[in-house]
Write a protein that holds these residues in place. Sequence first.
Motif, PDB file in Angstrom:
ATOM      1  N   VAL A  49       0.884  -1.167   0.000  1.00 50.16           N
ATOM      2  CA  VAL A  49       0.000   0.000   0.000  1.00 50.16           C
ATOM      3  C   VAL A  49       0.925   1.221   0.000  1.00 50.16           C
ATOM      4  CG1 VAL A  49      -2.050  -0.963   1.088  1.00 50.16           C
ATOM      5  CG2 VAL A  49      -0.193  -0.183   2.532  1.00 50.16           C
ATOM      6  N   PHE A  50       0.492   2.258  -0.704  1.00 52.06           N
ATOM      7  CA  PHE A  50       1.380   3.415  -0.844  1.00 52.06           C
ATOM      8  C   PHE A  50       0.995   4.591   0.047  1.00 52.06           C
ATOM      9  CE2 PHE A  50       2.287   0.908  -4.683  1.00 52.06           C
ATOM     10  CZ  PHE A  50       3.631   0.708  -4.427  1.00 52.06           C
ATOM     11  N   LEU A  51      -0.014   4.382   0.913  1.00 46.34           N
ATOM     12  CA  LEU A  51      -0.404   5.465   1.814  1.00 46.34           C
ATOM     13  C   LEU A  51       0.725   5.887   2.767  1.00 46.34           C
ATOM     14  CD1 LEU A  51      -2.753   7.333   2.352  1.00 46.34           C
ATOM     15  CD2 LEU A  51      -3.601   5.720   4.060  1.00 46.34           C
ATOM     16  N   PRO A  52       1.523   4.947   3.317  1.00 47.52           N
ATOM     17  CA  PRO A  52       2.621   5.404   4.180  1.00 47.52           C
ATOM     18  C   PRO A  52       3.566   6.350   3.439  1.00 47.52           C
ATOM     19  CG  PRO A  52       2.372   3.014   4.356  1.00 47.52           C
ATOM     20  CD  PRO A  52       1.452   3.478   3.266  1.00 47.52           C
ATOM     21  N   ALA A  53       3.860   6.040   2.175  1.00 46.95           N
ATOM     22  CA  ALA A  53       4.760   6.907   1.394  1.00 46.95           C
ATOM     23  C   ALA A  53       4.135   8.285   1.229  1.00 46.95           C
ATOM     24  CB  ALA A  53       5.026   6.277   0.030  1.00 46.95           C
ATOM     25  N   ALA A  54       2.845   8.307   0.905  1.00 44.03           N
ATOM     26  CA  ALA A  54       2.162   9.589   0.700  1.00 44.03           C
ATOM     27  C   ALA A  54       2.172  10.406   1.998  1.00 44.03           C
ATOM     28  CB  ALA A  54       0.727   9.348   0.224  1.00 44.03           C
ATOM     29  N   GLU A  55       1.908   9.739   3.116  1.00 41.03           N
ATOM     30  CA  GLU A  55       1.893  10.441   4.411  1.00 41.03           C
ATOM     31  C   GLU A  55       3.266  11.010   4.753  1.00 41.03           C
ATOM     32  OE1 GLU A  55      -0.465  11.267   6.835  1.00 41.03           O
ATOM     33  OE2 GLU A  55      -1.750  10.847   5.144  1.00 41.03           O
ATOM     34  N   MET A  56       4.323  10.229   4.489  1.00 43.12           N
ATOM     35  CA  MET A  56       5.672  10.710   4.796  1.00 43.12           C
ATOM     36  C   MET A  56       6.008  11.925   3.925  1.00 43.12           C
ATOM     37  SD  MET A  56       7.351   6.965   5.151  1.00 43.12           S
ATOM     38  CE  MET A  56       9.074   7.334   5.206  1.00 43.12           C
ATOM     39  N   LEU A  57       5.641  11.866   2.652  1.00 38.56           N
ATOM     40  CA  LEU A  57       5.902  13.021   1.778  1.00 38.56           C
ATOM     41  C   LEU A  57       5.184  14.249   2.318  1.00 38.56           C
ATOM     42  CD1 LEU A  57       5.649  11.330  -1.747  1.00 38.56           C
ATOM     43  CD2 LEU A  57       7.685  12.403  -0.762  1.00 38.56           C
ATOM     44  N   ARG A  58       3.925  14.042   2.733  1.00 39.18           N
ATOM     45  CA  ARG A  58       3.138  15.152   3.259  1.00 39.18           C
ATOM     46  C   ARG A  58       3.800  15.728   4.518  1.00 39.18           C
ATOM     47  NH1 ARG A  58      -0.504  16.198   6.867  1.00 39.18           N
ATOM     48  NH2 ARG A  58      -0.572  14.106   7.747  1.00 39.18           N
ATOM     49  N   LEU A  59       4.237  14.822   5.396  1.00 40.41           N
ATOM     50  CA  LEU A  59       4.863  15.287   6.643  1.00 40.41           C
ATOM     51  C   LEU A  59       6.188  16.008   6.376  1.00 40.41           C
ATOM     52  CD1 LEU A  59       4.027  12.110   8.751  1.00 40.41           C
ATOM     53  CD2 LEU A  59       3.203  14.424   9.241  1.00 40.41           C
ATOM     54  N   LEU A  60       6.852  15.631   5.279  1.00 42.67           N
ATOM     55  CA  LEU A  60       8.123  16.288   4.926  1.00 42.67           C
ATOM     56  C   LEU A  60       7.892  17.578   4.136  1.00 42.67           C
ATOM     57  CD1 LEU A  60      10.137  13.104   3.894  1.00 42.67           C
ATOM     58  CD2 LEU A  60      10.710  14.616   5.811  1.00 42.67           C
ATOM     59  N   GLY A  61       6.641  17.840   3.795  1.00 45.76           N
ATOM     60  CA  GLY A  61       6.309  19.090   3.098  1.00 45.76           C
ATOM     61  C   GLY A  61       6.363  19.007   1.582  1.00 45.76           C
ATOM     62  N   PHE A  62       6.275  17.796   1.023  1.00 50.30           N
ATOM     63  CA  PHE A  62       6.287  17.655  -0.439  1.00 50.30           C
ATOM     64  C   PHE A  62       4.893  17.239  -0.913  1.00 50.30           C
ATOM     65  CE2 PHE A  62      10.632  16.393   0.879  1.00 50.30           C
ATOM     66  CZ  PHE A  62      11.341  17.417   0.263  1.00 50.30           C
ATOM     67  N   ASP A  63       4.364  17.952  -1.912  1.00 48.69           N
ATOM     68  CA  ASP A  63       3.055  17.536  -2.412  1.00 48.69           C
ATOM     69  C   ASP A  63       3.097  17.066  -3.860  1.00 48.69           C
ATOM     70  OD1 ASP A  63       3.475  19.952  -3.551  1.00 48.69           O
ATOM     71  OD2 ASP A  63       1.692  20.930  -2.726  1.00 48.69           O
ATOM     72  N   ALA A  64       4.248  17.228  -4.510  1.00 46.82           N
ATOM     73  CA  ALA A  64       4.365  16.772  -5.898  1.00 46.82           C
ATOM     74  C   ALA A  64       5.755  16.164  -6.100  1.00 46.82           C
ATOM     75  CB  ALA A  64       4.156  17.936  -6.862  1.00 46.82           C
ATOM     76  N   VAL A  65       5.808  15.107  -6.908  1.00 46.01           N
ATOM     77  CA  VAL A  65       7.088  14.402  -7.088  1.00 46.01           C
ATOM     78  C   VAL A  65       7.396  14.157  -8.564  1.00 46.01           C
ATOM     79  CG1 VAL A  65       6.970  13.191  -4.867  1.00 46.01           C
ATOM     80  CG2 VAL A  65       5.947  12.121  -6.874  1.00 46.01           C
ATOM     81  N   ARG A  66       8.676  14.002  -8.830  1.00 45.81           N
ATOM     82  CA  ARG A  66       9.144  13.421 -10.095  1.00 45.81           C
ATOM     83  C   ARG A  66       9.622  12.046  -9.666  1.00 45.81           C
ATOM     84  NH1 ARG A  66      13.824  16.216 -11.348  1.00 45.81           N
ATOM     85  NH2 ARG A  66      13.830  15.195 -13.384  1.00 45.81           N
ATOM     86  N   LEU A  67       8.850  11.036  -9.993  1.00 44.56           N
ATOM     87  CA  LEU A  67       9.053   9.722  -9.373  1.00 44.56           C
ATOM     88  C   LEU A  67       9.997   8.837 -10.177  1.00 44.56           C
ATOM     89  CD1 LEU A  67       8.016   8.217  -6.847  1.00 44.56           C
ATOM     90  CD2 LEU A  67       6.322   7.127  -8.316  1.00 44.56           C
TER      91      LEU A  67
END
Length: 382
Positions: free
Chosen positions: A317-335
């Motif tokens: 599941v990718f929700l943990p990754a999304a939450e960590m990005l949010r907590l680090l202050g990133f809302d958009a990525v070049r993956l």
Amino acid sequence: MIPAKGFAPSLQATRQHRRIGRALADLRRGLPVVVEAGQGALLAHAAEHLDTPALATLREAARRDGSGQADVRTFVTAARAAVLHIKRTGHSVVGVRVIPEMDARTLRDLADPATDLDRPLIGPFEWLREPPGEAALAAVKLAKLAQLLPAMVVAATDEAADRLAGRLDLIALDPKTVLAHDEYAARSLKPLGQPVRLPLHDAAQARIQAFRPADGGPEHLAVIVGQPDRHAPVLARIHSECFTGDLLGSMRCDCGEQLRGAIRQMDAAGGGVLLYLAQEGRGIGLINKLRAYRIQDQGFDTVEANLRIGFDADERVFLPAAEMLRLLGFDAVRLLTNNPDKVAGLEACGVTVAERVPLAFAANAHNEFYLDTKRKKSGHYL
Ligand SMILES: Nc1nc2c(ncn2[C@@H]2O[C@H](COP(=O)(O)OP(=O)(O)OP(=O)(O)O)[C@@H](O)[C@H]2O)c(=O)[nH]1
Ligand SMILES: [Zn+2]
């Protein structure tokens, strides 16, 4: 920015989720757990740990049917049921009746693909056509969360869950909580202090930050390379833990090269973030991945091996990754990925994937077939 969704679980919900961690420890040490099922309960034992006394306990606790037979079933996933030649039921979990002739070893073999070829199981099995209840779904989910084989042998009892758990000194769980656990664990992630300096061979300017969920489950890590700009999509890699590839340099996969390659690319670009997720073996755990390798050595590919054990091709599941990005202050990525499911999975969790950046390395003689299967079956761009 991803809406924080106001994560504020009730005290009652928090207590229930924490109990799951305790229940998983019990399952892993070979004890059963109790799952509420309407007025009664299921007494559920991980199939891989079932021995003769444990099966006797289940038979004793079970309610009796009209002919006096104990209501004990083994629940397997649809993928494992297919290997057992059980006709497709359309349900994700299938119950097989445990008849008196079945012993603990038969039930372990039913769950365990290791002996499929040496000791083919003699069916046909008497399976239940009705959809599994929430409690049975929760029981199988618990086996997966405990990183055991995804099969549970359960006794259906008329005794209330709390009473049964009290009498046998076990943990009782509400099935809805179990089924909602992945989301709870991800949304409860919190950073542990500030990022700490970690100069790397491939990126001298790097810092590492750990994130911990409230349920006592596995921690995830973020490696921040350089000084990424918070106002532009960040070069990011979501990397699932691979002990064999990342640490030992296994040539069965391409994980180690991807891990170090991603860090090098981030360093060259002046910044990036690598999320290192505790999702070994695409979410099935190290022991199950080693089981999958053994099956692959019998001639099956990586997807078939997962299915023969009873898992999906990818359990992450990718929700943990999304939450960590949010907590680090990133809302958009070049993956940095070749996996279209990662792009879709992250976007479904509210992260904008502005660009997919390929990450490819030359195959070796050992991982050629693995990479080919990723391309053909999992739709990887390589
Ligand atoms: N179940 C299973 N997991 C494997 C196998 N080989 C590698 N893995 C796991 O697969 C995960 C690697 O995933 P990622 O590096 O995120 O790769 P991916 O999903 O292919 O996507 P990208 O690398 O981003 O293109 C790690 O958790 C490995 O442990 C295998 O044969 N079976
Ligand atoms: Zn790997």
